[in-house]
Design a protein around this motif. Sequence first.
Motif, PDB file in Angstrom:
ATOM      1  N   GLN A 159      40.198   9.123  -6.596  1.00 46.48           N
ATOM      2  CA  GLN A 159      39.127   8.440  -7.624  1.00 46.48           C
ATOM      3  C   GLN A 159      38.694   6.948  -7.522  1.00 46.48           C
ATOM      4  N   THR A 180      45.759   2.714  -7.566  1.00 47.03           N
ATOM      5  CA  THR A 180      47.066   3.271  -8.520  1.00 47.03           C
ATOM      6  C   THR A 180      47.356   4.349  -6.918  1.00 47.03           C
ATOM      7  N   PHE A 181      48.817   4.613  -7.299  1.00 51.26           N
ATOM      8  CA  PHE A 181      49.303   5.828  -6.771  1.00 51.26           C
ATOM      9  C   PHE A 181      50.539   6.251  -6.917  1.00 51.26           C
ATOM     10  N   THR A 182      50.987   7.141  -6.631  1.00 50.29           N
ATOM     11  CA  THR A 182      52.264   7.829  -7.123  1.00 50.29           C
ATOM     12  C   THR A 182      52.993   8.091  -5.515  1.00 50.29           C
ATOM     13  N   SER A 189      39.525   1.400  -7.322  1.00 47.96           N
ATOM     14  CA  SER A 189      38.042   0.847  -7.877  1.00 47.96           C
ATOM     15  C   SER A 189      38.237  -0.298  -7.298  1.00 47.96           C
ATOM     16  N   GLY A 236      54.802   7.382 -10.730  1.00 50.99           N
ATOM     17  CA  GLY A 236      53.383   6.374 -10.700  1.00 50.99           C
ATOM     18  C   GLY A 236      53.571   4.377 -10.741  1.00 50.99           C
ATOM     19  N   MET A 237      52.769   4.200  -9.746  1.00 48.88           N
ATOM     20  CA  MET A 237      52.626   2.644  -9.479  1.00 48.88           C
ATOM     21  C   MET A 237      50.708   2.189  -9.508  1.00 48.88           C
ATOM     22  N   ARG A 238      51.492   0.656  -8.566  1.00 55.19           N
ATOM     23  CA  ARG A 238      50.098   0.175  -8.843  1.00 55.19           C
ATOM     24  C   ARG A 238      50.206  -1.185  -8.134  1.00 55.19           C
ATOM     25  N   MET A 239      48.739  -1.124  -7.526  1.00 52.44           N
ATOM     26  CA  MET A 239      48.253  -2.848  -6.776  1.00 52.44           C
ATOM     27  C   MET A 239      46.789  -3.595  -7.344  1.00 52.44           C
ATOM     28  N   GLU A 240      47.329  -4.611  -7.018  1.00 53.45           N
ATOM     29  CA  GLU A 240      45.772  -5.805  -7.203  1.00 53.45           C
ATOM     30  C   GLU A 240      45.920  -6.223  -6.379  1.00 53.45           C
ATOM     31  N   ARG A 271      45.844   7.282  -5.363  1.00 51.57           N
ATOM     32  CA  ARG A 271      44.936   8.541  -7.271  1.00 51.57           C
ATOM     33  C   ARG A 271      44.066   7.619  -7.546  1.00 51.57           C
ATOM     34  N   SER A 272      43.389   6.429  -7.208  1.00 48.49           N
ATOM     35  CA  SER A 272      42.294   5.924  -7.787  1.00 48.49           C
ATOM     36  C   SER A 272      42.634   4.565  -7.191  1.00 48.49           C
ATOM     37  N   ALA A 315      50.129   9.097  -2.095  1.00 51.07           N
ATOM     38  CA  ALA A 315      49.498   9.554  -2.859  1.00 51.07           C
ATOM     39  C   ALA A 315      48.798   8.484  -3.556  1.00 51.07           C
ATOM     40  N   LEU A 374      41.518  -2.061  -8.070  1.00 53.89           N
ATOM     41  CA  LEU A 374      43.160  -1.963  -8.384  1.00 53.89           C
ATOM     42  C   LEU A 374      43.341  -0.626  -7.400  1.00 53.89           C
TER      43      LEU A 374
END
Lengths: 382, 382, 382, 382
Positions: free
Chosen positions: D276, D298-300, D237, D306-310, D234-235, D232, D296
């Motif tokens: 978002q 952010t995902f779950t 950007s 919660g996790m993230r990738m850039e 989440r944002s 999922a 950036l």
Amino acid sequence: MRTGVWLVGARGSVATTSIVGGLALRAGLTAPTGCVTELPALRGPALPTFADLFFGGHDLATTPLTKRAETLADAGVLPGRLAATLAAELTAVEEDLRPAPTGGTQADRAAAAVADLTAFRRRHRLDRVVVVDVSATEPAARPHPGHADPAALRAALAGPDEVLPPSSLYAYAAVEAGCPYVDFTPSTGLRLPALAELAVARGLPYAGHDGKTGETLVKSVLAPMFAMRHLAVRSWSGVNLLGGGDGATLADPAANAAKVESKQRVLGETLGYLPQGQTRIEFVEELGDFKTAWDLITFTGFLGTGMRMEFSWHGCDSALAAPLVLDLARLTAAAHAAGRVGPLTDLAFFFKDPLGSPTHSLAEQWQRLVEFTGRLHAEAAA
Amino acid sequence: MRTGVWLVGARGSVATTSIVGGLALRAGLTAPTGCVTELPALRGPALPTFADLFFGGHDLATTPLTKRAETLADAGVLPGRLAATLAAELTAVEEDLRPAPTGGTQADRAAAAVADLTAFRRRHRLDRVVVVDVSATEPAARPHPGHADPAALRAALAGPDEVLPPSSLYAYAAVEAGCPYVDFTPSTGLRLPALAELAVARGLPYAGHDGKTGETLVKSVLAPMFAMRHLAVRSWSGVNLLGGGDGATLADPAANAAKVESKQRVLGETLGYLPQGQTRIEFVEELGDFKTAWDLITFTGFLGTGMRMEFSWHGCDSALAAPLVLDLARLTAAAHAAGRVGPLTDLAFFFKDPLGSPTHSLAEQWQRLVEFTGRLHAEAAA
Amino acid sequence: MRTGVWLVGARGSVATTSIVGGLALRAGLTAPTGCVTELPALRGPALPTFADLFFGGHDLATTPLTKRAETLADAGVLPGRLAATLAAELTAVEEDLRPAPTGGTQADRAAAAVADLTAFRRRHRLDRVVVVDVSATEPAARPHPGHADPAALRAALAGPDEVLPPSSLYAYAAVEAGCPYVDFTPSTGLRLPALAELAVARGLPYAGHDGKTGETLVKSVLAPMFAMRHLAVRSWSGVNLLGGGDGATLADPAANAAKVESKQRVLGETLGYLPQGQTRIEFVEELGDFKTAWDLITFTGFLGTGMRMEFSWHGCDSALAAPLVLDLARLTAAAHAAGRVGPLTDLAFFFKDPLGSPTHSLAEQWQRLVEFTGRLHAEAAA
Amino acid sequence: MRTGVWLVGARGSVATTSIVGGLALRAGLTAPTGCVTELPALRGPALPTFADLFFGGHDLATTPLTKRAETLADAGVLPGRLAATLAAELTAVEEDLRPAPTGGTQADRAAAAVADLTAFRRRHRLDRVVVVDVSATEPAARPHPGHADPAALRAALAGPDEVLPPSSLYAYAAVEAGCPYVDFTPSTGLRLPALAELAVARGLPYAGHDGKTGETLVKSVLAPMFAMRHLAVRSWSGVNLLGGGDGATLADPAANAAKVESKQRVLGETLGYLPQGQTRIEFVEELGDFKTAWDLITFTGFLGTGMRMEFSWHGCDSALAAPLVLDLARLTAAAHAAGRVGPLTDLAFFFKDPLGSPTHSLAEQWQRLVEFTGRLHAEAAA
């Protein structure tokens, strides 16, 4: 104040960039970007001008300087037409480049190097010659009884042993020729008791070691930031991807180990504890003279909240190192002229692993450099 | 030295974290990570201990503190069980939180706030109360003739106009109540001639403004690094993604503009020139109390070689700000006890846009902070 | 379709998260985020429902499941209160966890494991049990003549040699017990000629190997992107920083080598050439169950113009792996029910180093998965 | 199959790189890196060869092509000596560049453009001319009744109004001259009912729009990855920092809005929901023809973890766009030769905002492109 700058590894990328850049500055063809001695806080009468600098050096390689400069221009390190514009000046410098002495005992090779240095000083009527080692990183030196004191060293050099690693043999020759010495690499250089004692006996100052040009430069401002804010650094991991000659050398685990160790030292000494994580160096030929470093820092703040910072640094080592080579030659020449003797610990600003290392904080190192240079200028003006 | 810490915006994330953290430190439940006044270089007898601190404050919101603390625990800002462990202490603090005065003229509201401050001081027999503004950022204030001097201000406040923005009305009340004042936000606060004059007339010190917790903190060490190395910064672009209450406020372009401007100022003042690029703030609700900043810096070195650096900062604003709130309360209380009056320019270390801003270099700010604190300790010990 | 999911390494992070998540899904306490078999393109009648799944397993460790779940909750991998809510269900699963067989010959241990599997199947009246290896990565296996064919294997196992590495001994037991098998790790598992032959002889399907959860997942979409755009990838360098049990295991260079190799394979096979650069794995304990990977890709476009891309991946391995474990158990059970035998090459989507690996492109693997699942559903509905 | 490539904006960076690159390919001086039509999956007899391509175009600017090519070489976009090597060929192309028609009614200007196209086709005895718009992005067009149908359009153009934005006037001229048309920019171009109807009436195919060269290309593989894994988002950007002519144009908020909108569309359509976050475009002159994008995400995952990738993308827009311009010219010419009429929706692979957009997944777009091209080759071979 006519000042020789004798480069060990004179046909390498750093040396070539230093020579081309020094000639360009003398000719008014470029601004002194990257030269810290041209900042208002450091400028002054004690330093030789760019016009006072004369370049020479040793190298095992024989590729002509102009050819090396063209290669660097193709790689985006030097501006396209600069080498052509400075062709006459480069040809003149070419006359002062000597093959690295080979054959015979180490004493024979040292004598040949001393003769080269002396001839260079005489030919250009130089007040002094600063020897700067910018050659490729060598593996850690094997201990030898001759390292202990000057007498033992002299005796050993006359024998068949390889007593000194190459960087130290050049340092020995520099000292014997009465030349101040700068160690820009992580190699052993002058850091042996016998050589340090000899340098002091000869009234010579020396500086080192391992020029701080990239990731460690950034560490030396970020680590104090975390310390000043009382944030707890949990891990600091880094990877350095680099091509170029130095990259290939550092792919050798022995040389790598020396460099990696000096890279993490700044953390332990600044933070007061060693966070988890390591710094790696990897050779990626295609990156050429450019280098990419990536660091991940995890830290905790108030009440244990976990946070993190990452940075990537994409730098050109030669373009970062060369102006510092000119700075160090000028500062060490001025220190010699002012009668300073022994390790120049006030030049820690320039090095990953500074001699006498009182601090690894760039800001504190800067403060010491400003004060040191100020004293030299005051004496010169007096 | 019984010291009140009166928080404007007392139920916000920063205030709640400050209160919970202050209580946890008093109870010995946590280490003072992030509290710079607990570093060896700054510790000493002039500062109130954590046990000396009493918390109170104003807020428009009415959510109970324990509820706010649970929300922050769910968001990973506070440790899971801390609020429960401190339930009794939090309930006691709840007694000292007052609704933000509303209704009537601004003079009426100021009088109500003064009464709250005075009652708090009396109830706990405090030596002094430090007022710290940690409320949400407000839009830039509209000029008003009443801002010019104390007499004009008093006359205007009694009338029907909204003379002062809320942050400045609290600053006025603090001064009228004889309380030293700290402006942790980019809002106007005490920065109006009439208020500054009043504070001095009352013999009060004050500090500000805009706590330096994230991207600007990093800038304040990286920009000096580029300057000290004489590297030419060509562009510096940044983006700040943040959720939480402050993010929503800053999505308002008016508030945003104030913050963005103070974020770029550090560059111009440190480098001596303003590189290309801008800093943006964007609201991404899902990031909650965490903030991600990304900056790209392009720069040139020797002979114009182009290079670049990027960094990402993933910080929790509340966890970074709260320990500084405690630091500032302790330092400002100590300054007041020592008779210091007017702007505390030696506290620039803590702020994005420091009062009297002599420098934006974190290292120089640190040096001044160490010296300032050292003098306070020496006086306290004498 | 009552389906057992027997986890080798049943008390590890991935297994615990799989069990807690599977129970939470059955109880309707969570959404199936991360479960690809719940996407509209894959859902259907051939798959056992979450309510059909029964968990059991082997482990050398003895820490209770509820304790492991609490540790994972503290680390932010599981929601805070989930383990407590599912306490009764977890206690029930605890009954079905067996100590890893030790002592005796390998034949003895295999027989003990077969007995455990058979008892589990009988106790819950299961239609089948899928064995999934999620234990820690083991070093590369030493060759042994017994690996060649079933007869040689049986003979060797009865002797004193350690013929099979642990992962393969479990795979052997699974086959002997008539259980389909999934290899989620880079260990040897079922990839030995003797075992593959046995599985086919027993009419069993099997899947593997090495779950694709992080950096390699990203590579499997980015590498095809560069290929489809005919861009020339010059170098691809990566570093994986990881804590947790797997991190410590992989700090062992032998285990590391296996994993690193499978990570770079995707590049060579997708691009048609192997770019420069390497992938490193480093253990940073403090990162816990979270992992940070950073990759730098340099590439050239039209007329040789140099460009670059970097990415950072901050993932929680358990949270990424656990839903895939459930997916694989469901799909492999369905394949067994549908009479599929031998390597399930259509499940390549899930693996870093897929069996029969026809492609490493995630999009092509997806296409095959959709078609395969569609056929199973069609047969099930028929 | 002699094929004209008529570039609107013929002296811009993309056009100049396309022309220099096309000539270099014809002369065998470079490899077709970045040209997807030279991949084995797409190559074949239906496409004109590079030797079949003839370049011409319109531009408001008058800087000679050789001068533009030198500027691009200095900026590192073109190899240093290529423009000099191709001097004769570039001079020949210069003959086929025409000033953009100005003055008179829009009907007059369209007629002048048609005359230029017709003369070009005749002069080189071309089988067809493909018009490709690579001019700077223009603000969103104002509605006009003349956009509704061909009759209304013709009537309006003869009057004094600026009925069509420049990009659409060129599209109209292309159609009137019987030329297939490619819209490589986010401008209006052929996307008006009147123009689409006219193109079909004339039996012309057209393609568009907005070439997918950087951040959106990456999005079109990463967004499907998250979708296929049921993670999922989440944002999401992003910020795009760009210099060059297009950067300055896009600093205009009106043009910016159009581009930003098409950049986020890929997310909503691929994921099935809009996360978002926003995408920003900022002008940083010093970046020149290179562009840096940072995203950036952010995902779950499972159980809400919660996790993230850039990622950072440092690309050269001209080097990425130019080979696609050649690809599109070849493919659109082949489609025209094969009698295709109307929007070429199978070319979605090339565009941020594809006509008829059935999918934004790069892998699915690739599949359609391979099938489409295969059909053209089969017909050509038949």
